[in-house]
Design a protein around this motif. Structure first.
Motif: not given
Length: 450
Positions: A253, A282, A285-286
Motif C-alpha cells: 500500500k 486513507d 482506513e486501510h
C-alpha cells in the motif's frame, strides 16, 4: 580502526557488519564491537555476525559486550541503532493511535512522537559515554529513530556532539526505482532532495542524462505502484516473506500511495513517509488496528533471525533469511568510508539548516544532500522552497520542537501541544486521549510529565 554498533542485538546488525566487512580495506577496520543492554538477544545475533565474518574470511575481530567502556574505548566510529522498548513498544506506538482513528506508525504521527520521548535521553547518554571513552576524532553515525526528534534533541542538548544523523529511506527509494526501471543502477543516480527526516521530496533525479522522475511517473501510470511487478506477485503468494526489507505485505500500500501522491502533486517525487501526513485518512482506513507492521516484522524478520540462530547452533547450517543485507547496511558503511578517507561523496544527512534552505529558519534540522568528509557535512545549499512544502515542513517542525521542549521541561502541556500540532491528528481532544493512553503505556520509559 574500531567500529562500535550500539544496539548490537538488532536484526539489522548482521547486515551492517557484512557491509563493514566488505569494505574492510577502505575502512582499515580491525575490530567491530557489538554493544547492547539485552545480553541474551545480542549473544544470539552475534552468532550470525561471527558466521558472516568467517564466511568472508575477514580479519576483523569481533567483540560482544554490555560494558560501556569496553564498547567505546578508542572507537573511531559508533553506529547507533537503538530501539528503546523494542518491538513490544513499537506495537503500542502503532496500535494506540489507530484505536483513536489516527495514523499508527513507528516514526510518524503520535507513534513517532511517543518513540521520540523514549529515545531522547538514552541517546544523550550514548553521546556522553562516547565522548568519555572513544577516540577524540570519533564520529557517531546515528540510525536511531525517530531521527527527526533525535536530531532536534541533539541540536538542543548536545550541540557540540560529533554526530551525523542519517536515514536510508531516500536511498531505499532510489534503489526501488532502479529495480522498477530495470536498467538503472541506483548507486549511479544523481539527485536533488530537501525536507525533514521522513518528510521530504526529490526535486530531480537523473541517470546518464535521463529524467528519472519523468520515467517514474510513466511507470506509475502503467503499473500503479512503485514496486517491481514480480515483487507484488511474490507478496501475494507469501505475505510474510522478508527477503527485501521494503518489499513485504505492509509495504504494498505504501508503494501504491506513491502514485496517489504524485497524481495530486506531480512536480516532485515524495518520500514514502509523506503518505502518513498527506493521505492520513486513507492510511487509517486501510490499517488493521489488531495487526500492524510491528506484528509483521516480529513474525518475519525477527522470527527468521532467531530461528535461524537456533537452527545453526543445532546443525551448523545458516539460512539467508537470518539476516538482511542491502541499502541499510551499505549506506552507513559507505558514509563511514567517505568520512574516514575524506572522499567528499554525496549523502543525504540531517543537519541544522543554517541558511541552506533560505526561507526556512536556521535552527531547523533539515534533511539535505551533503558532501561528507573527515570534518563532517558540507551541506549543499538550495534555492527557496515553494509555499506548500514550506508550510508542511513548518507545521511538522513545530510539533517536533514542542515534543523536545516538553521532554526537557517535563511539560504535559507542551507534549499535548506537540500531539495536537501534528498533521496526522484531527482534533486536540483526540490528541489528549492518545497522549493519556501513551503515558500509561510508556511509564517505564518516558520522563514524568506534569
Amino acid at each position: 580502526m574500531i567500529i562500535t554498533i550500539v544496539g548490537g542485538g538488532s536484526t539489522f546488525t548482521p547486515g551492517i557488519v557484512k557491509s563493514i566487512a566488505l569494505r574492510e580495506k577502505d575502512l582499515e577496520a580491525t575490530e567491530v564491537r557489538l554493544f547492547d543492554i539485552d545480553e541474551e538477544r545480542q549473544n544470539k545475533v552475534a552468532v550470525v555476525v561471527d558466521y558472516i565474518l568467517k564466511e568472508l574470511n575477514s580479519n576483523i575481530k569481533l567483540t560482544v559486550t554490555t560494558d560501556k567502556e569496553t564498547a567505546y574505548k578508542d572507537a573511531s566510529f559508533i553506529f547507533a541503532q537503538m530501539r528503546v522498548g523494542k518491538y513490544a513498544m513499537r506495537e503500542m506506538d502503532e496500535k494506540i493511535p489507530l484505536k483513536h482513528g489516527c495514523v499508527g506508525q513507528e516514526t510518524c504521527g503520535c507513534g513517532g512522537l511517543a518513540y521520540g520521548l523514549r529515545t531522547i535521553f538514552p541517546m544523550m547518554e550514548v553521546i556522553d559515554d562516547v565522548e568519555k571513552y572513544a577516540a577524540k576524532d570519533h564520529w557517531i553515525l546515528n540510525y536511531s529513530n525517530p531521527a527527526a526528534v533525535v536530531s532536534e534533541a541533539c541540536r538542543v542538548l548536545r550541540p557540540n556532539a560529533r554526530i551525523i544523523n542519517i536515514c536510508d529511506m531516500p536511498i531505499a527509494i532510489l534503489e526501488m526505482i532502479g529495480k522498477c526501471l530495470g536498467d538503472v543502477d541506483y548507486l549511479k543516480m544523481d539527485y536533488k532532495y530537501f525536507g525533514l527526516n521522513h518528510f521530504g521530496w526529490f526535486t530531480e533525479i537523473t541517470y546518464e542524462g535521463r529524467d528519472i522522475i519523468k520515467e517514474v511517473r510513466e511507470y506509475l501510470n502503467e503499473v500503479g505502484t512503485l514496486m517491481p511487478r514480480q515483487y507484488v506477485e511474490a507478496m501475494k503468494k507469501n505475505p510474510f516473506k522478508e527477503g527485501e526489507r521494503h518489499a513485504s505485505q505492509s509495504w504494498i500500500k505504501v508503494w501504491n500511495n506513491m502514485k496517489t501522491m504524485m497524481d495530486l502533486f506531480p512536480d516532485y517525487l515524495p518520500n514514502t513517509y509523506l503518505q502518513y501526513y498527506l493521505l492520513s485518512k486513507d492510511v487509517v482506513e486501510h490499517s488493521d488496528a489488531e495487526w500492524t507492521r510491528a506484528n509483521e516484522v516480529m513474525m518475519s524478520r525477527e522470527k527468521n533471525l532467531f530461528e535461524g540462530v537456533d537452527h545453526y547452533l543445532k546443525t551448523g547450517e545458516i539460512t539467508k533469511d537470518a539476516f538482511y543485507h542491502g541499502a541499510h547496511g551499505n549506506f552507513i558503511a559507505d558514509l563511514a568510508v567517505s568520512i574516514k578517507n575524506d572522499l567528499k561523496q554525496k549523502f543525504i544527512v540531517i543537519e541544522p539548516n543554517n541558511g541552506n534552505i533560505p526561507n526556512i529558519d536556521d535552527d531547523v534540522m533539515v534533511e539535505l544532500p551533503a558532501l561528507m568528509g573527515k570534518n563532517g557535512a558540507e551541506v549543499i545549499k538550495i534555492d527557496a522552497i515553494p509555499t506548500f512544502h514550506k508550510g508542511l515542513m513548518e507545521q511538522q517542525v513545530a510539533s517536533e520542537k514542542l515534543l523536545v521542549e516538553g521532554a526537557i521541561e517535563g511539560s504535559y502541556a507542551k507534549v499535548l501541544q506537540s500531539f495536537a500540532m501534528n498533521k496526522t491528528v484531527p482534533s486536540a481532544l483526540i490528541a489528549k486521549d492518545i497522549l493519556d493512553d501513551m503515558i500509561e503505556a510508556n511509564k517505564e520509559f518516558w520522563p514524568e510529565l506534569k
